[in-house]
Structures are given as C-alpha cells and as structure tokens.
Scaffold this motif. Structure first.
Motif, PDB file in Angstrom:
ATOM      1  N   LEU A  34      94.622 164.379  54.248  1.00  0.00           N
ATOM      2  CA  LEU A  34      94.763 163.428  55.351  1.00  0.00           C
ATOM      3  C   LEU A  34      93.401 163.009  55.890  1.00  0.00           C
ATOM      4  N   SER A  35      92.489 163.961  55.985  1.00  0.00           N
ATOM      5  CA  SER A  35      91.150 163.640  56.490  1.00  0.00           C
ATOM      6  C   SER A  35      90.434 162.657  55.574  1.00  0.00           C
ATOM      7  N   VAL A  36      90.525 162.890  54.275  1.00  0.00           N
ATOM      8  CA  VAL A  36      89.875 161.981  53.332  1.00  0.00           C
ATOM      9  C   VAL A  36      90.563 160.618  53.350  1.00  0.00           C
ATOM     10  N   ALA A  37      91.894 160.612  53.445  1.00  0.00           N
ATOM     11  CA  ALA A  37      92.615 159.347  53.543  1.00  0.00           C
ATOM     12  C   ALA A  37      92.244 158.592  54.818  1.00  0.00           C
ATOM     13  N   ALA A  38      91.805 159.330  55.846  1.00  0.00           N
ATOM     14  CA  ALA A  38      91.416 158.693  57.103  1.00  0.00           C
ATOM     15  C   ALA A  38      90.267 157.714  56.909  1.00  0.00           C
ATOM     16  N   VAL A  39      89.426 157.923  55.908  1.00  0.00           N
ATOM     17  CA  VAL A  39      88.322 156.992  55.653  1.00  0.00           C
ATOM     18  C   VAL A  39      88.861 155.601  55.343  1.00  0.00           C
ATOM     19  N   LEU A  57      82.992 160.582  58.074  1.00  0.00           N
ATOM     20  CA  LEU A  57      83.835 160.846  59.237  1.00  0.00           C
ATOM     21  C   LEU A  57      83.070 161.570  60.329  1.00  0.00           C
ATOM     22  N   ALA A  58      82.270 162.573  59.928  1.00  0.00           N
ATOM     23  CA  ALA A  58      81.530 163.353  60.915  1.00  0.00           C
ATOM     24  C   ALA A  58      80.478 162.508  61.622  1.00  0.00           C
ATOM     25  N   SER A  59      79.839 161.591  60.902  1.00  0.00           N
ATOM     26  CA  SER A  59      78.836 160.735  61.541  1.00  0.00           C
ATOM     27  C   SER A  59      79.491 159.705  62.464  1.00  0.00           C
ATOM     28  N   MET A  60      80.748 159.344  62.186  1.00  0.00           N
ATOM     29  CA  MET A  60      81.482 158.445  63.073  1.00  0.00           C
ATOM     30  C   MET A  60      81.967 159.151  64.330  1.00  0.00           C
ATOM     31  N   TYR A  61      82.441 160.389  64.153  1.00  0.00           N
ATOM     32  CA  TYR A  61      83.020 161.152  65.260  1.00  0.00           C
ATOM     33  C   TYR A  61      82.344 162.517  65.348  1.00  0.00           C
ATOM     34  N   PRO A  62      81.112 162.573  65.847  1.00  0.00           N
ATOM     35  CA  PRO A  62      80.423 163.859  65.968  1.00  0.00           C
ATOM     36  C   PRO A  62      80.914 164.645  67.183  1.00  0.00           C
ATOM     37  N   ARG A  63      82.173 165.038  67.137  1.00  0.00           N
ATOM     38  CA  ARG A  63      82.826 165.752  68.225  1.00  0.00           C
ATOM     39  C   ARG A  63      83.349 167.095  67.743  1.00  0.00           C
ATOM     40  N   SER A  64      83.526 168.022  68.663  1.00  0.00           N
ATOM     41  CA  SER A  64      84.102 169.319  68.330  1.00  0.00           C
ATOM     42  C   SER A  64      85.532 169.138  67.834  1.00  0.00           C
ATOM     43  N   GLY A  65      85.892 169.858  66.784  1.00  0.00           N
ATOM     44  CA  GLY A  65      87.258 169.797  66.280  1.00  0.00           C
ATOM     45  C   GLY A  65      87.367 169.379  64.835  1.00  0.00           C
ATOM     46  N   ARG A  73      78.806 153.133  61.415  1.00  0.00           N
ATOM     47  CA  ARG A  73      78.893 154.127  60.345  1.00  0.00           C
ATOM     48  C   ARG A  73      77.475 154.387  59.834  1.00  0.00           C
ATOM     49  N   PRO A  74      76.784 155.347  60.429  1.00  0.00           N
ATOM     50  CA  PRO A  74      75.410 155.626  59.985  1.00  0.00           C
ATOM     51  C   PRO A  74      75.332 156.018  58.518  1.00  0.00           C
ATOM     52  N   TYR A  75      76.404 156.596  58.012  1.00  0.00           N
ATOM     53  CA  TYR A  75      76.481 156.941  56.593  1.00  0.00           C
ATOM     54  C   TYR A  75      77.810 156.443  56.052  1.00  0.00           C
TER      55      TYR A  75
END
Length: 458
Positions: A386-391, A79-87, A403-405
């Motif tokens: 919810l975050s894990v389900a977001a994958v 998720l972080a590699s897809m959306y490297p944004r603050s938050g 998706r770099p990773y």
C-alpha cells in the motif's frame, strides 16, 4: 498534548512535527542498518537451504530479496521526503488511502508485529548472551501465577526495559547506542567476510544437494529472506526527528539499504565457501559454524558475542522507531491521547515508549504467542505494498506537492516491488491458507475498533 517545548518545536517545524529534529545523516544510517541487521543473517540461511537446495537458486533468492528491498527503499525515499513526519508507513497510507487502512496498520503493529519484534529480538539476544557466559539460558527462575520465566526470558525483559529507558531520555541518546552497536555488528560481518575470502580458496560447489519441488520451496525461502532484509523501512517512523529531512532521508534510504544488501550477499558467499549447501540445512547457527571452521572454537564465542551486540542494537532501533506509530495514531485521535504526549525535557513520546516496553515484556513472558507472531510477519507486506502504491496515488492527487526526490526508475521500480509483494502474498495464501486466514481475521478485528475510536474522536 505536549509541553511548551513541543509546542515551540511544532511552530518552528515546517511540517508541523512536535518531536525535535536531532538525528543527523550518519545516525539515520545507523538506524536503518541497525534495524535491518539483526539475528536473521546469522541464522536464516539454514532454513532457506532447507527449501532451496541448489546453489544458483539459493544465490538468486538472496539477490532477488535485495532487489526487492532496494526497489522499496527507492520508492519510500520519495514518500519520506514528501512527508517527513513521525509514523512512516502510517502517514503514507493515511495520505493516499485514508484513515481506516492507516489505522489497520497501526492495529497490526500494536497487536502482533511490534511486540513480536521486541520479544523475538530480545529473546535471541538474551539466549546468546547466556551462551557467551556459558550459562544454561533455559533454567526456570521465576513463577508469576501460571507463567514461568526462564533465565533467558528475564534477561530479555530487562533488555527491553533498558532500551526503553535509553530512548525515553532522548532520541540522540538512543542514537549513541545505535551508532555504537551498528559499527560493531558491521565490523563483525566484515571480519567474517574477510576471513572467509582469505582463508578459504576455491570455487563454489554448484551442484544440487537434494531434489525438492522448486516453485513452492522458492517462495517459502523468499519469505525467510525478506524477513532477514526487513527493517529498511523503519527509518520512516522517525522521519519527524531527522534534521534537513528532505535531503537526508532519500540518501539514507538508498545508501543504507544498498549497504545491507551488499553485506548480505558477501557474507552468504562466505557461508557457501565454508559450508556446502547440503550441510547448511543442519547448521542453524551457520555464522558460528563458519567462524569455528575459520578460527577454531574461539570463533563460536566471538560470533555469539557479535549476535548479542547485533540483536541488542536491532532491539534499540526497533524501540526508537516503533513507538512513533502509536504516537502518530494518538495525534490523529485514533488512540489514547496520553500516547501523543511529548516529554517537555527529553522531547520523546514517553507514553508510546512505555506502551512498547509493556507489549514486549508481555510477549516475552507468554511464549505461546511465538508461533503466531512468526507466521504473522507476512501481515506487514500488504502495508508495504500500500505504501509503494501510494506513490502512484499521490502523484495523481497531489501533482504540485514538492518532491525533493522522485523515485528513480519510476514507474518500473515501484511496479517491481508491487509485483513481488503480490506474488509473495498470493503464493503464501495458497500454500498456508489457514495461517493466512488467521492473519486476515486478526487484522480485520481492527475495523470495529477504528469505528469506535472515530466516533469517540468526533
């Protein structure tokens, strides 16, 4: 909403981030490890031993907590590699499930979770600091209206103000403090582990200490263990300030979390070698007792100093990461616009940092919120789930997004985390129905607030 510097950064950043990317690989590792290792590993084994009275079960619980944390980190890395944004979590939940669930996460962070973290960490650091100096931390020194402040509370507020000022000056300035404190706290744990393994020969006593019901007790013990492991996800909050994020973030999530798990398992092995599980129940400051047994009274002072450094570093890490949630909400026009302003010189969300300092100071001053905050820790787990389900959701909705990773062991690893989250939440709701109901009610107060902000933004 920001100055010229932030606008230039936004134009230059491939993901539209307005905060400058100044954190490198090892600073990011320090953020993750420093945000995770606080006072928990120095204190929680006693409360866990109260619930789990058999050595194999005690060890299994710590291993299970580590497996869950690693499963979460492996998934968050995608998720972080897809959306490297603050938050961090706010962004992941928003992209997969919409603005309302994301706002409710920010609402929980605002109302209880983040000020509770600042307050609890700062008070622990302050109490240990006065203990090192041999001064009574509970003496009342100041009265403001109906609120009386002790020496520990005043120093805790000062610590919150200091880390706020440090992080206002720039994320790289905060990273210097984080790097130093992380090296010191990891060094203290490694020293304790080495002393325990060298000075205490023999095998672990594997017999049960007392007889208590296993299933409910194991769940309550796991709640404490997962609190000790909590913090591995905080790196996502500062993803917008990490250089080369699509390569760096997966490495840090996986390596940093694995390092924490390894340290925790090793130090618990030493605890068990020195203090039998039956006696650990009566040892709330287990690390100090172990150090005293290994090197004498000087060990108590050394461990107390280590806890001061550890918790101060965790407080600094929390101040680096937490304000970015409020900043992301404000960027979405779901919170006060002043919180989205970026300092033209330092490149930091100064309004969000100031709000975080104020929230922490209030929590420290009004100690009656402490019990509520302790129970509300469970409120973060629905958002982890919810975050894990977001994958799963994002792989279906956005199959072509870079998706770099990709999560190792997909779909088994995220499903393992989801199963553990559901087990924890359902078990806690059954065993603590009133507390769970209060948590849910507080969370749902964010719904009308969200509707009001949405209309205001429109």
């Amino acid at each position: 909403m920001g100055g010229p510097a932030s606008e230039a950064a936004s134009a230059a950043d491939a993901w539209g981030e307005r905060l400058p990317r100044k954190l490198g690989l090892w600073s990011a590792v320090a953020v993750l490890i420093g945000s995770t290792i606080g006072s928990g590993i120095f204190r929680t084994p006693a409360s866990i031993a109260y619930h789990i009275d058999e050595v194999w079960s005690f060890a299994l619980a710590w291993v299970a907590g580590g497996v869950v944390a690693l499963a979460g980190a492996l998934t968050f890395a995608e998720l972080a590699s897809m959306y490297p944004r603050s938050g961090g979590i706010y962004v992941y939940v928003r992209e997969a499930f919409g603005r309302l669930p994301a706002f409710l996460f920010g609402w929980a962070e605002l109302l209880i979770l983040r000020p509770a973290a600042y307050g609890a960490i700062a008070v622990t650091s302050s109490e240990y600091a006065w203990r090192v100096l041999g001064v009574d931390h509970s003496e009342l020194l100041l009265r403001v209206g109906a609120v009386s402040l002790s020496r520990a509370q005043l120093l805790a507020i000062a610590m919150i103000v200091v880390v706020g000022a440090v992080n206002r000056r720039g994320v790289e300035f905060g990273a210097v403090v984080q790097n130093l404190s992380t090296v010191l706290k990891v060094g203290a744990l490694l020293g304790l582990i080495a002393l325990g393994l060298v000075l205490v020969p023999g095998e672990l006593p594997m017999h049960a200490a007392t007889l208590r019901p296993e299933a409910p007790a194991f769940v309550l013990g796991m709640v404490a263990i997962l609190w000790a492991y909590d913090g591995w996800c905080d790196l996502g909050f500062v993803s917008g300030e990490i250089r080369d994020p699509q390569r760096t973030l997966p490495k840090v999530f996986i390596l940093g979390t694995a390092a924490v798990v390894g340290l925790y398992l090793a130090v618990n092995l030493v605890y068990l070698r020195v203090v039998p599980l039956a006696q650990m129940v009566d040892s709330p400051l287990i690390a100090a007792d172990v150090a005293a047994a290994l090197v004498g009274p000087i060990g108590v002072t050394l461990i107390a100093a280590a806890v001061v450094v550890s918790t101060f570093g965790t407080l600094n890490g929390s101040m680096m990461t937490g304000p970015r949630v409020f900043y992301a909400m404000a960027e979405d026009r779901l919170f006060f616009s002043a919180l989205a302003k970026v300092h033209p010189r330092y490149g930091t969300p100064t309004g969000s940092i100031a709000l975080s300092v104020a929230l922490g100071a209030v929590f420290v001053s009004v100690r009656s919120f402490a019990e509520l905050a302790e129970h509300f820790v469970i409120g973060i787990w629905p958002f982890y789930a919810l975050s894990v389900a977001a994958v799963f959701v994002l792989r279906r909705r956005q199959p072509d997004r870079p998706r770099p990773y990709r999560t190792w062991g997909y779909p088994a690893v995220p499903l393992l985390f989801l199963a553990a989250s559901l087990f924890l939440l359902i078990s806690y709701a059954v065993q603590q129905p009133l507390v769970f109901a209060v948590d849910l009610a507080i969370l749902l107060t964010g719904v009308p607030v969200y509707l009001w902000w949405s209309r205001r933004a429109a």
